[in-house]
Design a protein around this motif. Structure first.
Motif, PDB file in Angstrom:
ATOM      1  N   GLY A 105      -6.164   7.922 -18.040  1.00 24.53           N
ATOM      2  CA  GLY A 105      -6.374   9.117 -18.846  1.00 24.53           C
ATOM      3  C   GLY A 105      -5.520  10.285 -18.382  1.00 24.53           C
ATOM      4  N   HIS A 106      -5.414  10.480 -17.068  1.00 26.89           N
ATOM      5  CA  HIS A 106      -4.560  11.541 -16.535  1.00 26.89           C
ATOM      6  C   HIS A 106      -3.101  11.318 -16.938  1.00 26.89           C
ATOM      7  CE1 HIS A 106      -7.171  14.050 -14.081  1.00 26.89           C
ATOM      8  NE2 HIS A 106      -7.800  12.971 -13.671  1.00 26.89           N
ATOM      9  N   ALA A 107      -2.663  10.057 -16.904  1.00 27.65           N
ATOM     10  CA  ALA A 107      -1.277   9.751 -17.265  1.00 27.65           C
ATOM     11  C   ALA A 107      -1.035   9.994 -18.753  1.00 27.65           C
ATOM     12  CB  ALA A 107      -0.947   8.304 -16.901  1.00 27.65           C
ATOM     13  N   VAL A 108      -2.031   9.697 -19.586  1.00 30.01           N
ATOM     14  CA  VAL A 108      -1.912   9.964 -21.021  1.00 30.01           C
ATOM     15  C   VAL A 108      -1.729  11.461 -21.267  1.00 30.01           C
ATOM     16  CG1 VAL A 108      -3.149   9.964 -23.221  1.00 30.01           C
ATOM     17  CG2 VAL A 108      -3.192   7.932 -21.768  1.00 30.01           C
ATOM     18  N   ILE A 109      -2.518  12.271 -20.564  1.00 31.74           N
ATOM     19  CA  ILE A 109      -2.427  13.723 -20.718  1.00 31.74           C
ATOM     20  C   ILE A 109      -1.030  14.218 -20.358  1.00 31.74           C
ATOM     21  CG2 ILE A 109      -3.281  15.934 -19.845  1.00 31.74           C
ATOM     22  CD1 ILE A 109      -5.992  14.491 -19.396  1.00 31.74           C
ATOM     23  N   ARG A 110      -0.473  13.711 -19.255  1.00 29.23           N
ATOM     24  CA  ARG A 110       0.872  14.114 -18.848  1.00 29.23           C
ATOM     25  C   ARG A 110       1.905  13.701 -19.898  1.00 29.23           C
ATOM     26  NH1 ARG A 110       3.712  13.986 -13.821  1.00 29.23           N
ATOM     27  NH2 ARG A 110       1.739  14.366 -12.745  1.00 29.23           N
ATOM     28  N   GLY A 111       1.749  12.490 -20.430  1.00 24.87           N
ATOM     29  CA  GLY A 111       2.689  12.022 -21.439  1.00 24.87           C
ATOM     30  C   GLY A 111       2.645  12.851 -22.699  1.00 24.87           C
ATOM     31  N   VAL A 112       1.438  13.192 -23.145  1.00 22.21           N
ATOM     32  CA  VAL A 112       1.273  13.999 -24.347  1.00 22.21           C
ATOM     33  C   VAL A 112       1.884  15.386 -24.147  1.00 22.21           C
ATOM     34  CG1 VAL A 112      -0.435  15.199 -25.773  1.00 22.21           C
ATOM     35  CG2 VAL A 112      -0.725  12.766 -25.232  1.00 22.21           C
ATOM     36  N   ALA A 113       1.671  15.964 -22.962  1.00 22.06           N
ATOM     37  CA  ALA A 113       2.220  17.289 -22.675  1.00 22.06           C
ATOM     38  C   ALA A 113       3.746  17.287 -22.752  1.00 22.06           C
ATOM     39  CB  ALA A 113       1.766  17.755 -21.297  1.00 22.06           C
ATOM     40  N   ALA A 114       4.360  16.155 -22.438  1.00 19.62           N
ATOM     41  CA  ALA A 114       5.822  16.062 -22.492  1.00 19.62           C
ATOM     42  C   ALA A 114       6.339  15.914 -23.921  1.00 19.62           C
ATOM     43  CB  ALA A 114       6.295  14.878 -21.647  1.00 19.62           C
ATOM     44  N   VAL A 115       5.465  15.482 -24.823  1.00 24.09           N
ATOM     45  CA  VAL A 115       5.874  15.237 -26.199  1.00 24.09           C
ATOM     46  C   VAL A 115       5.851  16.504 -27.043  1.00 24.09           C
ATOM     47  CG1 VAL A 115       5.204  14.078 -28.350  1.00 24.09           C
ATOM     48  CG2 VAL A 115       5.235  12.802 -26.201  1.00 24.09           C
ATOM     49  N   SER A 116       4.831  17.348 -26.861  1.00 23.49           N
ATOM     50  CA  SER A 116       4.710  18.529 -27.715  1.00 23.49           C
ATOM     51  C   SER A 116       4.052  19.686 -26.977  1.00 23.49           C
ATOM     52  CB  SER A 116       3.882  18.184 -28.961  1.00 23.49           C
ATOM     53  OG  SER A 116       3.693  19.326 -29.781  1.00 23.49           O
ATOM     54  N   GLU A 117       4.433  20.897 -27.359  1.00 27.86           N
ATOM     55  CA  GLU A 117       3.820  22.101 -26.806  1.00 27.86           C
ATOM     56  C   GLU A 117       2.744  22.657 -27.736  1.00 27.86           C
ATOM     57  OE1 GLU A 117       6.906  24.890 -26.059  1.00 27.86           O
ATOM     58  OE2 GLU A 117       7.765  23.763 -24.373  1.00 27.86           O
ATOM     59  N   ARG A 118       2.619  22.100 -28.929  1.00 24.21           N
ATOM     60  CA  ARG A 118       1.645  22.580 -29.904  1.00 24.21           C
ATOM     61  C   ARG A 118       0.258  22.014 -29.595  1.00 24.21           C
ATOM     62  NH1 ARG A 118       3.977  21.168 -35.655  1.00 24.21           N
ATOM     63  NH2 ARG A 118       1.871  21.938 -36.210  1.00 24.21           N
ATOM     64  N   ALA A 119      -0.724  22.893 -29.449  1.00 24.03           N
ATOM     65  CA  ALA A 119      -2.067  22.475 -29.064  1.00 24.03           C
ATOM     66  C   ALA A 119      -2.678  21.509 -30.065  1.00 24.03           C
ATOM     67  CB  ALA A 119      -2.969  23.705 -28.905  1.00 24.03           C
ATOM     68  N   GLU A 120      -2.479  21.771 -31.366  1.00 24.95           N
ATOM     69  CA  GLU A 120      -3.091  20.910 -32.378  1.00 24.95           C
ATOM     70  C   GLU A 120      -2.471  19.519 -32.383  1.00 24.95           C
ATOM     71  OE1 GLU A 120       0.088  23.418 -34.494  1.00 24.95           O
ATOM     72  OE2 GLU A 120      -1.394  23.627 -32.886  1.00 24.95           O
ATOM     73  N   VAL A 121      -1.165  19.449 -32.093  1.00 29.03           N
ATOM     74  CA  VAL A 121      -0.490  18.150 -32.028  1.00 29.03           C
ATOM     75  C   VAL A 121      -0.922  17.393 -30.782  1.00 29.03           C
ATOM     76  CG1 VAL A 121       1.749  17.012 -31.752  1.00 29.03           C
ATOM     77  CG2 VAL A 121       1.480  18.871 -33.398  1.00 29.03           C
ATOM     78  N   ARG A 122      -1.032  18.092 -29.666  1.00 29.57           N
ATOM     79  CA  ARG A 122      -1.490  17.454 -28.436  1.00 29.57           C
ATOM     80  C   ARG A 122      -2.888  16.872 -28.600  1.00 29.57           C
ATOM     81  NH1 ARG A 122       0.199  21.147 -23.182  1.00 29.57           N
ATOM     82  NH2 ARG A 122       2.468  20.906 -23.376  1.00 29.57           N
ATOM     83  N   LYS A 123      -3.751  17.617 -29.271  1.00 19.82           N
ATOM     84  CA  LYS A 123      -5.122  17.152 -29.468  1.00 19.82           C
ATOM     85  C   LYS A 123      -5.152  15.850 -30.259  1.00 19.82           C
ATOM     86  CE  LYS A 123      -9.656  18.634 -31.160  1.00 19.82           C
ATOM     87  NZ  LYS A 123     -10.418  19.750 -31.800  1.00 19.82           N
ATOM     88  N   VAL A 124      -4.376  15.804 -31.330  1.00 18.87           N
ATOM     89  CA  VAL A 124      -4.303  14.591 -32.146  1.00 18.87           C
ATOM     90  C   VAL A 124      -3.741  13.426 -31.332  1.00 18.87           C
ATOM     91  CG1 VAL A 124      -3.170  13.505 -34.133  1.00 18.87           C
ATOM     92  CG2 VAL A 124      -4.111  15.811 -34.334  1.00 18.87           C
ATOM     93  N   LEU A 125      -2.672  13.675 -30.598  1.00 18.96           N
ATOM     94  CA  LEU A 125      -2.032  12.609 -29.824  1.00 18.96           C
ATOM     95  C   LEU A 125      -2.953  12.082 -28.727  1.00 18.96           C
ATOM     96  CD1 LEU A 125       1.629  13.922 -29.478  1.00 18.96           C
ATOM     97  CD2 LEU A 125       0.818  12.012 -30.871  1.00 18.96           C
ATOM     98  N   GLN A 126      -3.643  12.969 -28.036  1.00 17.44           N
ATOM     99  CA  GLN A 126      -4.562  12.523 -26.986  1.00 17.44           C
ATOM    100  C   GLN A 126      -5.648  11.629 -27.561  1.00 17.44           C
ATOM    101  OE1 GLN A 126      -4.216  16.345 -23.889  1.00 17.44           O
ATOM    102  NE2 GLN A 126      -6.184  15.748 -24.733  1.00 17.44           N
ATOM    103  N   THR A 127      -6.183  12.017 -28.707  1.00 15.07           N
ATOM    104  CA  THR A 127      -7.249  11.238 -29.331  1.00 15.07           C
ATOM    105  C   THR A 127      -6.752   9.867 -29.777  1.00 15.07           C
ATOM    106  OG1 THR A 127      -8.376  13.228 -30.108  1.00 15.07           O
ATOM    107  CG2 THR A 127      -8.915  11.168 -31.219  1.00 15.07           C
TER     108      THR A 127
END
Length: 225
Positions: A157-179
């Motif tokens: 889960g921690h690694a997923v969060i790091r990967g998502v953060a590298a993909v986008s800076e937009r909070a709404e996009v990060r939320k969708v990607l994490q889910t």
């Protein structure tokens, strides 16, 4: 020059970590497809736009996600595979405002990673319990030096969060990607963990006995993690 204190991991553990990285990479491709399908049935335009934006960013930066995920996963495994007491002490912070912001961010990441673990662990509880014994044996976990399985879902889960953060800076996009990424990767963990256990067993690795693991969990003064 500062020398890293991380010890080299057993080859079987590195192979197991690589197997999980492959599962995560495959989950990225499935997520790109699932985001497009989800957008078709989105309840409103805002949700559809968020899903399509997430799909676009992940498809465009899939390699970026994979690199960040792998780096974070390797860092967590190396850190958690160290016996208790060997980890380097964290430097003291002098900027208290900055420290507060970092702590808030870390708490948020920890909660998200724990939520990911809770969501998927019920589907792979038996496989993960078996894997704990094999990983404990590979790391030579005994008594007060015992550490938790560094391949557990929370670390992923921690690694997923790091990967998502590298993909986008937009909070709404990060939320969708994490889910969506958490769902895709989580659905693969049962089969992946089972495959890792099978490979370790075939390689002749002997798992820690249940009795030994239970004694480790009852070590006086040991950290609950």
């Amino acid at each position: 020059m500062k020398v890293s204190s991380h010890r080299r991991l057993p080859a079987q553990l590195e192979a197991a970590a690589h197997r999980l990285k492959l599962a995560a990479r495959a989950a990225v491709d499935r997520t790109v497809e699932s985001l497009g399908l989800a957008a078709l049935s989105a309840p409103n335009l805002v949700r559809r736009d968020d899903l399509l934006a997430a799909q676009f960013e992940l498809n465009r930066k899939s390699a970026v996600f994979t690199l960040a995920f792998n780096e974070a996963f390797d860092e967590w495994i190396a850190r958690e595979a160290q016996p208790v007491g060997e980890a380097a002490a964290a430097p003291k912070a002098t900027n208290w405002d900055a420290l507060s912001l970092v702590e808030d961010h870390e708490v948020e990441r920890k909660i998200t990673a724990e939520r990911f673990a809770q969501d998927v662990i019920s589907g792979c509880e038996w496989e993960l319990r078996e894997l704990d014994g094999y990983v404990g044996s590979l790391l030579g976990q005994v008594g007060e030096t015992a550490v938790r399985n560094p391949l557990r879902p929370e670390v992923i889960g921690h690694a997923v969060i790091r990967g998502v953060a590298a993909v986008s800076e937009r909070a709404e996009v990060r939320k969708v990607l994490q889910t969506e990424l958490s769902r895709s990767i989580g659905s693969e963990l049962r089969a992946t963990y089972a495959d890792i256990v099978s490979r370790l067993r075939s390689a002749g690795v002997q798992p820690l006995s249940l009795a030994v693991r239970q004694r480790q969990q009852r070590v006086p003064g040991s950290s609950p993690g």
